[in-house]
Design an enzyme around this catalytic site. Structure first.
Site, short mmCIF file in Angstrom:
data_model
loop_
_atom_site.label_atom_id
_atom_site.label_comp_id
_atom_site.label_asym_id
_atom_site.label_seq_id
_atom_site.Cartn_x
_atom_site.Cartn_y
_atom_site.Cartn_z
N ARG A 1 51.58 -30.05 29.24
CA ARG A 1 50.41 -29.52 29.95
C ARG A 1 49.67 -28.53 29.07
NH1 ARG A 1 50.31 -26.32 35.79
NH2 ARG A 1 48.17 -25.58 35.64
N ASN B 1 50.71 -34.55 40.32
CA ASN B 1 49.30 -34.49 39.97
C ASN B 1 48.98 -35.33 38.74
OD1 ASN B 1 47.85 -33.05 41.83
ND2 ASN B 1 48.55 -31.06 41.05
N CYS C 1 48.54 -33.35 49.10
CA CYS C 1 48.04 -32.19 48.36
C CYS C 1 48.08 -30.99 49.31
CB CYS C 1 46.61 -32.47 47.91
SG CYS C 1 45.85 -31.09 47.02
N HIS D 1 41.16 -33.31 45.18
CA HIS D 1 40.57 -32.24 44.37
C HIS D 1 39.07 -32.40 44.20
CE1 HIS D 1 44.49 -30.52 42.46
NE2 HIS D 1 44.55 -30.64 43.77
N TYR E 1 37.86 -26.95 43.53
CA TYR E 1 37.76 -27.70 42.28
C TYR E 1 36.32 -28.10 41.95
CZ TYR E 1 42.79 -27.77 42.58
OH TYR E 1 44.10 -27.38 42.65
#
Lengths: 442, 442, 442, 442
Positions: free
Chosen positions: D95, D149, D170, D200, D251
């Site tokens: 990540r 995710n 979510c 998102h 988001y």
């Protein structure tokens, strides 16, 4: 210029001489080198007569086109540029049974519309798909022009279950162009007709002569539309046409004037004179004429047979493809959103632009509810018929026939279906080998 | 807690006592302060009987609900929270004419399905739209629960031609829940039914008891579905159900078993004992019972009338709205893409989540062709019927009736239509004032 | 043969001589009797120069076409057969402001794509709709050929807010035909191009030369596509083209090569040499040439101006309409389901069949996600721009600009918008008179 | 009552204790007999710590739930009732690389949105599909709750490429319910929120408190919406919200406020303090706490980690499925026409009715162009990302990244992609084994 190989599957058909005439008349553009007439062994005699006549016609025209007759379908298909299918599985004998069983149960038995067309589709689709397997293998770039009825359903089966470049062709549209050109005394190119629908169920929603709208002439009864000779003509209720807002085609009479047509069919049935009976008689006479070794051209008598301008439609289409002309033809193609209220993967009959590499429908969009209700119902019947034919699913066959507007009840559908399947057992391997009933929707 | 005003348009209906019972049983949650029963002057006597019985029922329950009877529709509607419409334009007399004219021409005459429902829609839509004008002006936030038949068509007319928050309600769905809860010996909340379709033409495509699929029990004939008492029951062909892949509702028999139902209706017709005749007799008896000043509750005899659980469906819906409960009810609402093969602006009957501010359908998506063909055909008929009723367009009325699967030809449709319009001339100002024929589609 | 009246709104444009040349070259088919050049009073001098040159050109060709110059738009439009709109509201001065404000805020300012095209649309749509009001009243059967940029957005505004028979026309497509005909050394009629998209955002998804697919020549970098001279050319990443599976048009560079183009525009901006500056200079020179009383034909210098084959596209279209030829042209028309992933009521740029009475798009169907994502985003921006322009809604204008892929944030959009509205205040009565903000979506 | 087997794939996650707490709190309803925590061998230490803590928590609650830890995924999955996936392929190390590579090239690098989420999807999809193969074989009736995710993209890959009953989950939606319940001081059941969008990227188009519309409170700035702690909060331009006509989610800031967020990310990047850096630190601390043998419950410190109410969302969903409650949850499911402007086969995040046998979305219908443009663009990017991940197609990966609104050019996309593929080479067998480039669209 590259020379062409044309293949006619069902070459022993009485229609073939008209096709030959069309090819000969356009040979300077088409440059055909080989015509292959292929048929099944049962049709040996007819094929032989047709092939001989064809050769005499070519000879008279002084062209060097080679005419082949064969029972070897693969040889006939190999490397062909255009393949025309005009087969009749089970011959006229089975058509006659379709008609008689239908009428016996009180429903319209017609070659393409209703229980007759349904049974013809079950018999014919597997054979056509077999032919497509050969084309996929031996002539993958060939155009397949399918005339075999019910042309819309057959074309849909091919579109859904093969990769062949198929076009479904019917002589109905060209007859409208001819009729209106004659009515208004103009050339066919000056006539624009907006068709919406599916094979043998097309509505004219626009008619323009040199850009001027003329549809009201028909809707107000001031001018006639084209009426096919093989469908009874009781005339139209002018007020009905006006609220319909479109000109129905001849086959609409089966739906809008069911009572009268049924009466007439019952009458014919009782006298053993249904359409199949008549066509059998005409065909017999035609082949007697064809056998005459003096005959070197298409005899006049053929025009009686029906299928007017059938050959012209086919030849014009081949010319447009061959010349990449971008002409507009009315053809059976995949919907893909053209008529928004029908599924994407079904066949429709609409105006298309023809190019060498592709046939593209002109966008239609929405249709009025008057048209939509019947159109969607018949199309759902057709989809089920294709599924039933391909998967040999008797349950779906029952659902298809029940859904047809000319079949009043599920029980009546069941009785007709049982009797037809029994009668056609030799032509339905897909129904016999295994039982799929209910597999597809349960 | 805010108190509620409930208005019943057609308050003199024999069904009202059942509704009263429902309100009384839930008064602790609903807190109703006023019930307004409004009717037309022709129904004065019936209204009076119902209002008196209602007051006795309230009194017995010891609630302080005020019951009003009036002919002043505006007063009744003003500031109402919930308005229930259960009117019958032209009373049972006109229903009887609908049935008799239909059967005389050899087609099924039923209150909601076929030519009978068609004529009822033409009579009723203008009146309902008038009521909606009052609601828009005097109670714009009210929920309108429409029970008036043909409920799907009426609801569609309101959805298309008013801003009223309308919900179309039918007792058909609740009867399935009750039936299956009983079959499987579980609570109604343990039953999930997936409905697809439109009012009186819904298919069950899924049945789950506590999350376990049970639809095959019905499709395999191991268990019965619900069959309404007012529709003849000849049983279902199990193989047909399996290939259908869904459980049809009672009204499907008119389409799938037309022959048998028509035979039975002809028999009734010849003996002057159609459904309208029977209902007239039942109603007469009911009102005699209602008049009894000793009667303080809904009499058992009402259950014979049909419309089982009608009141329970209405009260349950009001409770869900009132409590913002997000319960699932099966209701007639605007499609808006829920059933993909139908237009956006039509009414459908599907599962919905009920909140105080909004009714939201659960997504259905695609339907099988077996269902689709009939569903789309009948919906197109309904759309044309709404247009014909709203615009007074005889041409569209003719198109609508012609398109109906139970009416075989355009000619038959014309004859029925002419006779019906003649008979209903007093109820059809929109057809008389002016002529719109053909305006809408030409 | 009927004679034609042609009207050019924005007749004082430097492009007009090219149009005149086209008319003169086809006068034997077109039989034009009157050409009306109409403009606003601010453009008096330019109009006069153009009209004089036009008359000299006609005279030299020895045709009896009358050329009129006028500021009376209604007189010019009355009874016209074809009306061509090529106006520039606010002249090049405002275009220059569009470019400078955009670049100052770090975003691409282009006449049609991005913030520049956005502002031009806000200024131009009200004027075009005013023109349409005149056409609806004074020449309802006329065809309106709109060249005014941003042509797709302007055409959409007209399609949504008038009944005029409008066609949006761009010179981009014809340049592809010319380019590929040249590449493959064939006639333009031998080139088939499948376009998918909207004005200035079209992808080539198929290229056929005499029916043979050639698109891979471009995708593999073995052959060039057409690149407009007024857009910087950095070449294409061949691997990118292959995974795109389609040939992008020149305007795609603004989206796919934003960084480089922005750098170049910043450079030009810093030297006061943006496109508007250049075009102002070219125009000045052109009109000096046009003034020369010896000049009797379109000067070579005009070709530098850009807009190559602009006149040819217009004249070819008029010829096809006039002759009812059913030719295929690439035009901006209403979508109506042609590109399935876009709304029905928007404008698209696709192949169409041209008849005297109607322009019909050829069905496109689905597009790949690579194309779809950008296409749908830009189209939504265009829809909002049309709404903002028509309703004078600053909030929607802000949403439109925020949505544009070339404008990175809502804040940047706000700053650009505020500055542009301030600069254009004289051209935006719809934003000044009243405030609609938020009316349309809240 | 049947006992349940729950499996947590990625059981060594720091989130697991919250999940355990949820199970323990609802054990009286759920009757869980076995919890299987499965992870990869690289996560052995973490798994061991979590399993030990879990056992202590169960023991303290005095329930007889058995907790298993294993690396044998098949054993863990076999016969499970519910499977929760919360894996992180490549751990936080990868990540961090996603974030650093993105920011280095000047684009936003976020775990789910933009280039970061894109790379995470490429790494994760093949692993999830492998898990699904196990589920299809060993627990075909299990519900898969995917938290991994980017949850929307992962769920779409599973919907398209497996038969597993997957639900994408979510914690974003539940936070809105909590927030508004708190704002208006009501219970969560009194809050109705209409969500439109994809994971998102959801817009709130309706907010009702006990049936009263309250969305204008937010749009007018009189009340705050929920803002996730892990996204910078610069506030919203109130006028922008009003013309948007909907409340954006956190988001959305990446799209609407790109400049500011990018500035902040660049700052963090320069100080080696990106989100991945922070989370690594938090996780380290958490596992130190978890190791404490005295700890017998979820530590308060976990709440800092983000993912608020994550466990509550999961447990509530399991409860609704388990009890067949027909509750409304906001979930990631197949579109199938629910949001009309998106393809049928993609994942969307909307309100759904939850039953034991099925999750059914509530119909959404049309969305405004403000929402539509961005939504369709990002969805097309997601579709291409799924295809690229599944087929290992670098060309489609390039197209996906180019299409993303946060990546300005094809060249930038290419550079980021090349660097990311290089960095992730160990996690991308599908890209290494063979080259599919261009296969899918050429």
């Amino acid at each position: 210029m590259r020379s062409l190989k044309l293949t006619v599957v069902g070459g022993g058909s009485s229609y073939t001489p008209e096709l030959l005439e069309g090819i000969i008349n356009n040979q300077n553009v088409l440059n055909v080198s080989e015509i292959w007439l292929v048929d099944v062994e049962e049709g040996k005699e007819k094929l032989s007569i047709i092939a001989d006549l064809s050769k005499r016609m070519v000879k008279k025209a002084k062209y060097s086109i080679k005419v082949f007759e064969t029972f070897d379908r693969k040889e006939a298909i190999k490397d062909a540029d255009y393949i025309i299918t005009q087969i009749r599985v089970g011959q006229l004998t089975m058509r006659r049974h379709d008609e008689y069983i239908s009428i016996k149960h009180g429903v319209i038995g017609q070659e393409t519309t209703g229980a007759g067309g349904f049974m013809k589709a079950l018999r014919t689709i597997p054979v056509l798909l077999d032919i497509c397997r050969d084309i996929e293998e031996l002539a993958p770039n060939a155009w397949l022009l399918n005339f075999t009825n019910p042309a819309g359903i057959i074309t849909e089966a091919i579109l859904k279950h093969s990769h062949v470049k198929v076009i479904g062709l019917c002589n109905n549209p060209i007859n409208y162009y001819k009729k209106f050109a004659n009515t208004y005394n103009v050339g066919v190119d000056d006539v624009s007709i907006h068709f919406t629908g599916i094979n043998h169920l097309i509505w004219i929603t626009g008619l323009y002569i040199k850009g001027q709208s003329k549809i009201h002439d028909i809707l107000m009864g001031q001018s006639d539309s084209y009426e096919a000779k093989n469908i009874p003509d009781f005339g139209w209720d002018i007020e009905f046409l006006q609220s319909l807002g479109a000109v129905p085609c001849g086959y609409h009479k089966y739906y809008y004037q069911t009572d009268r047509i049924l009466d007439e069919q019952l009458e014919e049935y009782q006298h053993n004179e249904t359409r199949a009976d008549k066509v059998q008689k005409i065909e017999k006479e035609l082949f007697e004429v064809y056998q005459n070794p003096e005959l070197q051209e298409k005899p006049k008598a053929l025009e009686q047979r029906g299928g007017a301008y059938y050959s012209e439609a086919a030849i014009n289409l081949i010319l447009s493809i061959h010349r990449n002309s971008r002409d507009v033809h009315t053809l059976n193609v995949q919907n893909n959103g053209t008529i928004k209220c029908l599924p994407d993967d079904v066949s429709i009959e609409v105006n298309c632009v023809v190019e060498s590499h592709q046939i593209t429908p002109l966008q239609v969009g929405d249709v009025s509810p008057q048209i939509r209700g019947l159109l969607q119902n018949v199309k759902a019947y057709e989809e089920l018929t294709v599924d039933a034919a391909v998967y040999g699913d008797k349950g779906l066959a029952h659902q298809a026939l029940t859904l047809h507007p000319l079949v009043p009840t599920a029980e009546r559908a069941k009785n007709i279906l049982d009797e037809m399947l029994q009668m056609n057992t030799n032509f339905l391997p897909q129904f016999n080998e295994h039982s799929h009933e209910g597999d597809n929707y349960l």
